[in-house]
Design a protein around this motif. Structure first.
Motif, PDB file in Angstrom:
ATOM      1  N   GLU A  71     -98.698  89.754 -60.104  1.00  0.00           N
ATOM      2  CA  GLU A  71     -99.866  88.952 -59.753  1.00  0.00           C
ATOM      3  C   GLU A  71     -99.594  88.063 -58.545  1.00  0.00           C
ATOM      4  N   ALA A  72     -98.375  87.541 -58.462  1.00  0.00           N
ATOM      5  CA  ALA A  72     -98.025  86.678 -57.330  1.00  0.00           C
ATOM      6  C   ALA A  72     -97.987  87.470 -56.026  1.00  0.00           C
ATOM      7  N   ILE A  73     -97.487  88.692 -56.079  1.00  0.00           N
ATOM      8  CA  ILE A  73     -97.470  89.533 -54.877  1.00  0.00           C
ATOM      9  C   ILE A  73     -98.897  89.811 -54.412  1.00  0.00           C
ATOM     10  N   LEU A  74     -99.758  90.163 -55.343  1.00  0.00           N
ATOM     11  CA  LEU A  74    -101.144  90.488 -54.984  1.00  0.00           C
ATOM     12  C   LEU A  74    -101.866  89.286 -54.396  1.00  0.00           C
ATOM     13  N   ALA A  75    -101.484  88.083 -54.823  1.00  0.00           N
ATOM     14  CA  ALA A  75    -102.180  86.871 -54.366  1.00  0.00           C
ATOM     15  C   ALA A  75    -101.573  86.285 -53.096  1.00  0.00           C
ATOM     16  N   SER A  76    -100.466  86.803 -52.640  1.00  0.00           N
ATOM     17  CA  SER A  76     -99.787  86.213 -51.486  1.00  0.00           C
ATOM     18  C   SER A  76    -100.559  86.472 -50.193  1.00  0.00           C
ATOM     19  N   ASP A  77    -100.440  85.552 -49.235  1.00  0.00           N
ATOM     20  CA  ASP A  77    -101.122  85.690 -47.945  1.00  0.00           C
ATOM     21  C   ASP A  77    -100.354  86.580 -46.979  1.00  0.00           C
ATOM     22  N   ASP A  78     -99.045  86.633 -47.138  1.00  0.00           N
ATOM     23  CA  ASP A  78     -98.204  87.409 -46.229  1.00  0.00           C
ATOM     24  C   ASP A  78     -97.162  88.140 -47.071  1.00  0.00           C
ATOM     25  N   SER A  96     -99.058  96.775 -47.428  1.00  0.00           N
ATOM     26  CA  SER A  96    -100.038  95.977 -48.160  1.00  0.00           C
ATOM     27  C   SER A  96     -99.367  95.287 -49.343  1.00  0.00           C
ATOM     28  N   ASN A  97    -100.030  94.276 -49.860  1.00  0.00           N
ATOM     29  CA  ASN A  97     -99.533  93.584 -51.050  1.00  0.00           C
ATOM     30  C   ASN A  97     -99.420  94.546 -52.231  1.00  0.00           C
ATOM     31  N   ASP A  98    -100.445  95.369 -52.401  1.00  0.00           N
ATOM     32  CA  ASP A  98    -100.470  96.291 -53.533  1.00  0.00           C
ATOM     33  C   ASP A  98     -99.301  97.270 -53.479  1.00  0.00           C
ATOM     34  N   LEU A  99     -99.008  97.805 -52.286  1.00  0.00           N
ATOM     35  CA  LEU A  99     -97.926  98.780 -52.161  1.00  0.00           C
ATOM     36  C   LEU A  99     -96.561  98.111 -52.349  1.00  0.00           C
ATOM     37  N   LEU A 100     -96.417  96.884 -51.856  1.00  0.00           N
ATOM     38  CA  LEU A 100     -95.173  96.151 -52.099  1.00  0.00           C
ATOM     39  C   LEU A 100     -94.942  95.988 -53.600  1.00  0.00           C
ATOM     40  N   SER A 101     -95.977  95.614 -54.320  1.00  0.00           N
ATOM     41  CA  SER A 101     -95.828  95.428 -55.760  1.00  0.00           C
ATOM     42  C   SER A 101     -95.476  96.741 -56.446  1.00  0.00           C
ATOM     43  N   LYS A 102     -96.173  97.807 -56.103  1.00  0.00           N
ATOM     44  CA  LYS A 102     -95.907  99.099 -56.739  1.00  0.00           C
ATOM     45  C   LYS A 102     -94.464  99.542 -56.512  1.00  0.00           C
ATOM     46  N   GLU A 103     -93.964  99.360 -55.293  1.00  0.00           N
ATOM     47  CA  GLU A 103     -92.611  99.827 -55.000  1.00  0.00           C
ATOM     48  C   GLU A 103     -91.549  98.920 -55.624  1.00  0.00           C
ATOM     49  N   ALA A 104     -91.804  97.616 -55.639  1.00  0.00           N
ATOM     50  CA  ALA A 104     -90.876  96.703 -56.311  1.00  0.00           C
ATOM     51  C   ALA A 104     -90.840  96.991 -57.805  1.00  0.00           C
ATOM     52  N   MET A 105     -92.020  97.208 -58.403  1.00  0.00           N
ATOM     53  CA  MET A 105     -92.079  97.539 -59.824  1.00  0.00           C
ATOM     54  C   MET A 105     -91.403  98.871 -60.101  1.00  0.00           C
ATOM     55  N   MET A 106     -91.565  99.840 -59.203  1.00  0.00           N
ATOM     56  CA  MET A 106     -90.968 101.156 -59.414  1.00  0.00           C
ATOM     57  C   MET A 106     -89.441 101.073 -59.490  1.00  0.00           C
TER      58      MET A 106
END
Length: 569
Positions: free
Chosen positions: A302-309, A331-341
């Protein structure tokens, strides 16, 4: 047969196609019976000189760089690693069975006009072989380099000694040193034609038939000098073992398939079951750990998705080293997906290595020291998790090299075609292709798992595989080709399935016997083909795995007696 009369490896003649080329230093082995303790890099990979390495790196960017101008992710390929290193029974000194040999193998078994060959690495063990009339264990190589020598003591020592057997363990084509095509010349078409399960099985069939002849075994099954072949494999090689028994019964007499995901490859497994199994086992290892992981990842997500940068967030909050955030992450979404992966497939690795299921495992360590550590907030836990990964990769960095998680090659992504992890480096690239082309593991993250929800779809896989390898996945190609979804209907016999019930791959394997000669043995405390790594004498096995060892030996012995009854002249 006495030691003096036993066929020795160094008596084999070398020819062209089908020859066994002795790379060992026989005199040194005879003098000391032990090889020195140089690293595998020095001992096995001498051909990979500095020039060879540069050529390989160049090949990575030449091969597959066809028809796309998309930016290539910055990579820092690492050698194969596993967060949970399987215990190797305390091997301290090298033995002759750790010595690599090469076999001159056909590049294309299906095209007689193609007479090209390549050198396939393999290992062998003749210590217990009692001569013609006794079995050969053929251990199938899988999706990774074989730098360590023989690594299934239950087979190459316990069972080989019990049955007086010879042991062969060839490396799978396109992994490690067994490269059918020069990396500088490799194309998509080459991979589609040569990097297949069929070609790999024919490699294994060819080498074992060559050894039957060289060992003086009769080609006739009714001869008392016939050497029955027992094909063995764990995970994907276990799948190969079962299919080889089904489709090549003239050569393979028994199939021993451990943790073999046949139901996964026939698309009959529940895509959610795998990561739900990881969650369940994690919670059994440390009650409350799964919930701690769930809460940590949810907060970070959630924090990744809400971040400005997202770039700054990755550096400051996730401690990703500057310059190592893959450039395809936009994108924020792709950063989160890859970190979670990264977290998800690492837990899958730890699940597979959860044997014996006690406090010494990496799974318990990660729960205790990281996710259930109340002195850290969620970002601190993620950063500590990265450090734990780096401890297994590179201890010199003060931050996390995110690109270390990527396979080689242009357009590589952390989320590969197998969401349980394709692995880094060149082998990771080869397995990424392999899953794109035929294996097609459908693994998703349900709301019941401890990971953020992410549904696996064929659309996502197709986009990934077209972009990466110019190949369209065909999820049913494998089952249509080999018809392993109906073993009984196909007349299969003498196939043994074993499953560790703590293993995610038990969700895609046969857990019940299908007939009197297609038998399943399950181990409640077992993990990913863990019974192959250990022997009854090692002092750490759980009671159920020790019982499974006895049951496996009894099943194989019964089938060998059945075969031997027909060996009458």
């Amino acid at each position: 047969m006495t030691e003096a009369n036993r066929p020795e490896d160094n008596q084999f003649d070398n020819a062209d196609y089908g020859s066994t080329i002795d790379e060992s230093r026989s005199s040194a082995i005879e003098e000391s019976n032990v090889l020195d303790e140089r690293s595998d890099e020095d001992r096995v990979s001498s051909w990979l000189s500095i020039t060879g390495r540069l050529a390989l790196l160049a090949a990575i960017f030449l091969f597959l760089l066809q028809g796309s101008n998309k930016p290539t992710a910055t990579t820092n390929p690492q050698s194969n690693h596993n967060l949970h290193q399987v215990k190797m029974l305390g091997k301290v000194k090298r033995s002759p069975s750790d010595t690599p040999f090469v076999f001159s193998q056909r590049v294309d078994h299906l095209d007689d006009s193609n007479q090209d060959t390549f050198q396939q690495r393999y290992y062998r063990k003749s210590e217990f072989f009692k001569g013609p009339g006794h079995p050969i264990f053929l251990i199938n190589g899988g999706e990774g380099a074989m730098n360590e020598g023989l690594f299934y003591p239950f087979v190459d020592t316990f069972l080989a000694k019990k049955f007086g057997a010879y042991v062969l363990h060839p490396e799978h084509r396109f992994y490690g040193q067994s490269q059918p095509v020069d990396a500088l010349l490799l194309t998509h078409d080459d991979l589609k034609k040569y990097h297949t399960a069929r070609q790999a099985m024919l490699d294994f069939i060819t080498i074992v038939k060559t050894y039957q002849e060289k060992l003086g075994c009769s080609p006739h099954k009714h001869s008392k000098h016939y050497c029955p072949v027992i094909s063995v494999g764990g995970s994907y090689p276990g799948f190969l073992s079962a299919v080889m028994r089904l489709h090549y019964p003239d050569t393979i007499d028994i199939g021993y398939a451990s943790s073999a995901p046949l139901l996964l490859y026939s698309m009959d497994a529940d895509q959610w079951g795998y990561m739900e199994k990881v969650t369940k086992v994690t919670d059994s290892a440390r009650p409350g750990c799964a919930e701690a992981v769930r809460q940590t990842l949810a907060e970070v997500h959630e924090a990744i998705l809400a971040s400005d940068d997202y770039v700054q967030f990755a550096h400051e909050k996730l401690n990703v080293c500057p310059g190592t955030l893959p450039v395809y992450i936009h994108s924020n979404d792709l950063l989160s997906k890859e970190a979670m992966m990264i977290v998800e497939y690492t837990f899958a690795d730890m699940n597979m290595g959860f044997y014996p299921p006690d406090d010494t495992t990496d799974l318990v360590f990660t729960c205790d020291r990281i996710f259930q550590n109340e002195t850290m907030d969620s970002f601190g836990k993620i950063q500590e998790f990265w450090k734990h990964l780096e401890d297994n990769i590179d201890t010199t960095l003060p931050c996390f090299d995110m690109s270390s998680q990527m396979p080689d090659g242009p357009r590589a992504t952390i989320s590969g075609s197998d969401w349980s992890g394709v692995g880094p480096g060149y082998d990771g690239m080869m397995f990424d292709f392999h899953c794109c082309s035929t294996l097609t593991p459908a693994l998703g993250f349900s709301h019941k798992s401890m990971f953020p929800y992410r549904k696996w779809t064929l659309e996502w896989l197709t986009e990934h595989c077209l972009d990466r390898f110019d190949v369209v996945p065909d999820p049913l190609k494998l089952v249509h080709e080999f018809k392993f979804d109906d073993l009984v209907g196909q007349g299969a016999s003498r196939i043994l399935f074993t499953n560790g019930m703590n293993d995610i791959w038990s969700e895609g394997s046969y857990l019940e016997s299908l007939s009197d000669s297609i038998i399943a043995i399950n181990m409640p405390n077992g993990a990913h083909h863990s019974e192959l790594y250990y022997m009854n004498e090692d002092g750490i096995d759980t009671d159920d795995v020790m019982q499974a060892h006895d049951d496996i030996a009894d099943v194989l012995e019964g089938w060998l007696k059945e075969i031997k009854k027909k060996m009458v002249h």
